[in-house]
Design a protein around this motif. Structure first.
Motif, PDB file in Angstrom:
ATOM      1  N   PHE A  61      -4.958  -7.274   2.596  1.00 24.33           N
ATOM      2  CA  PHE A  61      -5.896  -6.339   3.228  1.00 24.33           C
ATOM      3  C   PHE A  61      -5.169  -5.213   3.960  1.00 24.33           C
ATOM      4  N   ILE A  62      -4.058  -5.571   4.616  1.00 24.56           N
ATOM      5  CA  ILE A  62      -3.327  -4.555   5.387  1.00 24.56           C
ATOM      6  C   ILE A  62      -2.845  -3.429   4.482  1.00 24.56           C
ATOM      7  N   ILE A  63      -2.221  -3.787   3.346  1.00 25.31           N
ATOM      8  CA  ILE A  63      -1.681  -2.755   2.465  1.00 25.31           C
ATOM      9  C   ILE A  63      -2.776  -1.856   1.908  1.00 25.31           C
ATOM     10  N   MET A  64      -3.974  -2.437   1.656  1.00 30.02           N
ATOM     11  CA  MET A  64      -5.062  -1.638   1.100  1.00 30.02           C
ATOM     12  C   MET A  64      -5.631  -0.672   2.152  1.00 30.02           C
ATOM     13  N   PHE A  65      -5.764  -1.172   3.413  1.00 28.50           N
ATOM     14  CA  PHE A  65      -6.273  -0.281   4.461  1.00 28.50           C
ATOM     15  C   PHE A  65      -5.262   0.837   4.789  1.00 28.50           C
ATOM     16  N   VAL A  66      -3.977   0.484   4.811  1.00 28.31           N
ATOM     17  CA  VAL A  66      -2.938   1.511   5.024  1.00 28.31           C
ATOM     18  C   VAL A  66      -2.982   2.536   3.899  1.00 28.31           C
ATOM     19  N   SER A  67      -3.178   2.035   2.680  1.00 29.35           N
ATOM     20  CA  SER A  67      -3.248   2.929   1.507  1.00 29.35           C
ATOM     21  C   SER A  67      -4.403   3.924   1.640  1.00 29.35           C
ATOM     22  N   ILE A  68      -5.560   3.417   2.099  1.00 32.25           N
ATOM     23  CA  ILE A  68      -6.725   4.311   2.269  1.00 32.25           C
ATOM     24  C   ILE A  68      -6.431   5.383   3.317  1.00 32.25           C
ATOM     25  N   GLY A  69      -5.812   4.978   4.421  1.00 32.00           N
ATOM     26  CA  GLY A  69      -5.498   5.942   5.477  1.00 32.00           C
ATOM     27  C   GLY A  69      -4.540   7.023   5.011  1.00 32.00           C
ATOM     28  N   ILE A  70      -3.481   6.613   4.318  1.00 30.17           N
ATOM     29  CA  ILE A  70      -2.495   7.591   3.818  1.00 30.17           C
ATOM     30  C   ILE A  70      -3.121   8.504   2.772  1.00 30.17           C
ATOM     31  N   ASP A  71      -3.909   7.905   1.861  1.00 29.59           N
ATOM     32  CA  ASP A  71      -4.537   8.707   0.802  1.00 29.59           C
ATOM     33  C   ASP A  71      -5.524   9.718   1.376  1.00 29.59           C
ATOM     34  N   PHE A  72      -6.220   9.311   2.451  1.00 23.91           N
ATOM     35  CA  PHE A  72      -7.163  10.236   3.079  1.00 23.91           C
ATOM     36  C   PHE A  72      -6.443  11.473   3.621  1.00 23.91           C
ATOM     37  N   GLY A  73      -5.342  11.240   4.325  1.00 19.95           N
ATOM     38  CA  GLY A  73      -4.581  12.363   4.873  1.00 19.95           C
ATOM     39  C   GLY A  73      -3.985  13.242   3.790  1.00 19.95           C
ATOM     40  N   ARG A  74      -3.405  12.603   2.760  1.00 21.18           N
ATOM     41  CA  ARG A  74      -2.797  13.393   1.669  1.00 21.18           C
ATOM     42  C   ARG A  74      -3.849  14.187   0.898  1.00 21.18           C
TER      43      ARG A  74
ATOM     44  N   ALA B  33      -2.324  21.864 -10.362  1.00 17.67           N
ATOM     45  CA  ALA B  33      -1.475  20.674 -10.269  1.00 17.67           C
ATOM     46  C   ALA B  33      -1.707  19.959  -8.934  1.00 17.67           C
ATOM     47  N   LEU B  34      -1.770  20.710  -7.832  1.00 21.57           N
ATOM     48  CA  LEU B  34      -2.041  20.105  -6.532  1.00 21.57           C
ATOM     49  C   LEU B  34      -3.465  19.555  -6.465  1.00 21.57           C
ATOM     50  N   GLU B  35      -4.393  20.218  -7.134  1.00 26.76           N
ATOM     51  CA  GLU B  35      -5.773  19.727  -7.173  1.00 26.76           C
ATOM     52  C   GLU B  35      -5.829  18.390  -7.910  1.00 26.76           C
ATOM     53  N   ALA B  36      -5.017  18.266  -8.980  1.00 24.47           N
ATOM     54  CA  ALA B  36      -4.966  16.998  -9.711  1.00 24.47           C
ATOM     55  C   ALA B  36      -4.438  15.889  -8.815  1.00 24.47           C
ATOM     56  N   ASP B  37      -3.395  16.193  -8.036  1.00 28.26           N
ATOM     57  CA  ASP B  37      -2.862  15.205  -7.096  1.00 28.26           C
ATOM     58  C   ASP B  37      -3.912  14.809  -6.060  1.00 28.26           C
ATOM     59  N   ALA B  38      -4.620  15.804  -5.524  1.00 27.75           N
ATOM     60  CA  ALA B  38      -5.659  15.528  -4.520  1.00 27.75           C
ATOM     61  C   ALA B  38      -6.737  14.626  -5.101  1.00 27.75           C
ATOM     62  N   LEU B  39      -7.103  14.896  -6.358  1.00 23.24           N
ATOM     63  CA  LEU B  39      -8.099  14.064  -7.027  1.00 23.24           C
ATOM     64  C   LEU B  39      -7.614  12.624  -7.160  1.00 23.24           C
ATOM     65  N   HIS B  40      -6.324  12.459  -7.491  1.00 19.51           N
ATOM     66  CA  HIS B  40      -5.754  11.112  -7.597  1.00 19.51           C
ATOM     67  C   HIS B  40      -5.945  10.336  -6.299  1.00 19.51           C
ATOM     68  N   PHE B  41      -5.631  10.988  -5.174  1.00 17.93           N
ATOM     69  CA  PHE B  41      -5.662  10.284  -3.897  1.00 17.93           C
ATOM     70  C   PHE B  41      -7.098  10.051  -3.412  1.00 17.93           C
ATOM     71  N   LYS B  42      -7.988  10.963  -3.779  1.00 15.37           N
ATOM     72  CA  LYS B  42      -9.400  10.737  -3.470  1.00 15.37           C
ATOM     73  C   LYS B  42      -9.913   9.540  -4.265  1.00 15.37           C
ATOM     74  N   THR B  43      -9.506   9.487  -5.539  1.00 18.91           N
ATOM     75  CA  THR B  43      -9.859   8.341  -6.380  1.00 18.91           C
ATOM     76  C   THR B  43      -9.253   7.058  -5.812  1.00 18.91           C
ATOM     77  N   ASP B  44      -8.012   7.168  -5.343  1.00 15.77           N
ATOM     78  CA  ASP B  44      -7.329   5.998  -4.768  1.00 15.77           C
ATOM     79  C   ASP B  44      -8.115   5.410  -3.605  1.00 15.77           C
ATOM     80  N   MET B  45      -8.681   6.288  -2.753  1.00 12.75           N
ATOM     81  CA  MET B  45      -9.458   5.794  -1.612  1.00 12.75           C
ATOM     82  C   MET B  45     -10.659   4.984  -2.087  1.00 12.75           C
ATOM     83  N   ILE B  46     -11.352   5.519  -3.095  1.00 12.27           N
ATOM     84  CA  ILE B  46     -12.547   4.827  -3.606  1.00 12.27           C
ATOM     85  C   ILE B  46     -12.154   3.504  -4.263  1.00 12.27           C
ATOM     86  N   THR B  47     -11.119   3.583  -5.114  1.00 13.92           N
ATOM     87  CA  THR B  47     -10.704   2.363  -5.818  1.00 13.92           C
ATOM     88  C   THR B  47     -10.126   1.323  -4.862  1.00 13.92           C
TER      89      THR B  47
END
Length: 524
Positions: free
Chosen positions: A148-161, A176-190
């Protein structure tokens, strides 16, 4: 393409070293700052993605959680994507060259498309593994606090990035940066979905919930990637930005000097928009006027599409206001050897009379007037005879000159079929060399004589600015007259003023013996 410099300030801009900086250097500095900011964001993204991927892989394998492993592979993919983004940004920094004349902006789109393809590949593997665990395998994940810790940390980092990347991408138009942003937004949801799956396994002892969460993650990756993939393909296939074509067409339609705009092509490359278009201008326009019209079109387009590179091709076309005399002058201008045409007269040819009535183009009569609509009326049905003076190069021999006139008349009948007969008077061009005369102050009595001669013509109310110049032992006289209608003589048109000036000119020549008299007319 007509380039327009938008900076017309007269003052100098000083940098921190006290040196003056040109507008081009200011633009270059801004571009450099933009690339530095994009590089900084991309490098930060790489470091964060690498750290998360390593921790997720360790915890995923130790707990046998497919959800966490799917997130680990997703983060690992983000590292590869961020490296590709970094390479793309460095490529975009290169200026256009002889091989890539539009620059390297599309490298970002290619990088973005590659990232999307990798996302689909990872999503496919996760989906396959999830379905296999749901239907064919029985695997019990070992859920720990670290899961759980790694997933919550991941959400926090992905939100900031994601926030930083989206802000930078929108600011500089970086796909290219928009694609990266989309990845991290997706990461938060997943990551949130994975946490839900882990909770079901941990609290309700449903081992397959982790696999279901992984399948949902795969679906989310595919769904979010499709949108960016479509936008990336639009750029690579040179699709015009939404509504851009209509905005450009509306901006230039009805613009003074533009008859029609067509073949408008618009494409997006990075933060810059390229616009290529054709405009139709009357072929009677001068080169300078056509250039100014093209420049005004560019400014209009830049008004609706900021940061656009506009290329305008000018098509010279026959306009609705073009008259038969316009076409005569156009053909003359296109004929090598002919310097000018003037004193154009037209006459109608009828079955009963070869030429019932002749008229100079400026003179009014019942059939032919200086009104353009009347001249168009002539063009629609009349059979005409035109006679005119043609100025030619003085160095031509008679046979060559006659051949040029024959070609001119043939071409004239092609563009103006209503001209059945053409009579040309050949004459040499006026000298291109300007003679320098000597102005002398004449006696007061001589000036009074000239003045009285001018005032004796009905309609002349004043005579001034009399000058006497001697050119090659010939006397030239210049003067200005003010004219006004009288009960005996009405003066309204330029032709009226011209006839009056000619009367003054002839009288002064007779009384003074001058070789030339130039009369300037002014209304009273």
């Amino acid at each position: 393409m007509v380039e327009q410099n938008d900076d017309h300030h007269n003052h100098d801009h000083q940098d921190e070293h006290g040196e003056s900086s040109s507008p081009s250097s200011v633009v270059a500095k801004k571009r450099q700052d933009a690339h530095k900011e994009k590089l900084k964001v991309a490098i930060t993204s790489i470091v964060a993605s690498a750290g998360l991927a390593i921790f997720k892989i360790i915890i995923g394998f130790s707990t046998n959680s497919l959800g966490i492993l799917s997130e680990a592979f997703h983060s690992g993919l983000d590292v590869m994507a961020a490296l590709m983004t970094l390479y793309a940004i460095r490529m975009v920094m290169r200026p256009p060259d002889s091989k890539y004349t539009y620059g390297y902006a599309k490298v970002e789109s290619v990088s973005s498309l590659s990232e999307i393809i990798l996302l689909f590949a990872v999503a496919g593997w996760i989906f396959y593994e999830g379905v296999e665990r749901i239907l064919f395998k029985s695997i019990q994940p070992e859920i720990t606090l670290f899961s759980f810790i790694i997933m919550f940390v991941s959400i926090g980092i992905d939100f900031g990035r994601s926030r930083v990347l989206y802000r930078t991408a929108r600011k500089y138009g970086s796909q290219a940066l928009e694609a990266d942003a989309l990845h991290f937004k997706t990461d938060m949801i997943t990551s949130s979905i994975v946490i839900v799956g882990l909770l079901f396994v941990f609290l309700f002892h449903i081992p397959k919930a982790d696999a279901y969460a992984a399948v949902i993650v795969a679906g989310m990756i595919i769904y979010t990637s499709l949108g960016l993939g479509r936008r990336t393909l639009d750029v690579l296939l040179d699709k015009a930005p939404k509504g851009a074509y209509q905005r450009v067409l509306e901006a230039v339609s009805g613009l003074d000097g533009v008859d029609k705009a067509h073949d408008i092509r618009i494409r997006k490359m990075g933060s810059e928009t390229f616009v290529d278009m054709h405009i139709e201008v009357p072929r009677t326009s001068t080169h300078d006027k056509a250039h100014k019209v093209a420049t005004s079109v560019e400014e209009k387009v830049r008004g609706v599409l900021p940061a656009s590179d506009v290329l305008v091709h000018v098509d010279a076309t026959e306009s609705a206001s073009e008259t038969i005399t316009d076409r005569i002058r156009l053909v003359a201008a296109e004929t090598e050897g002919i310097k000018n045409v003037h004193s154009i007269y037209l006459s109608k040819i009828t079955p009963t009379s070869r030429s019932l009535e002749s008229t100079k183009e400026e003179v009014t009569n019942p059939d032919l007037t200086n009104n353009l609509s009347d001249l168009h009326g002539i063009k629609r049905g009349s059979i005409l005879h035109v006679y005119l003076d043609v100025q030619m190069d003085r160095d031509l021999d008679l046979k060559t000159a006659h051949g040029i006139i024959d070609s001119f008349e043939i071409r004239l009948k092609e563009v103006a079929p209503e001209l059945r007969d053409i009579t040309t008077h050949m004459e040499t061009e006026t000298s291109e060399y300007v003679s320098m005369g000597t102005e002398k102050k004449p006696a007061i009595a001589y000036l009074e004589r000239i003045r009285n001669a001018a005032l004796s013509i009905p309609g002349v109310v004043d005579c001034k600015d009399i000058g006497v110049v001697y050119v090659n032992d010939e006397q030239h006289i210049t003067l200005s007259i003010k004219i006004k209608s009288t009960p005996e003589k009405t003066i309204k048109t330029i032709e009226d003023a011209h006839r009056l000036a000619t009367s003054v000119q002839n009288l002064v020549i007779r009384q003074t013996g001058a070789s030339r008299v130039i009369v300037h007319t002014e209304p009273d």
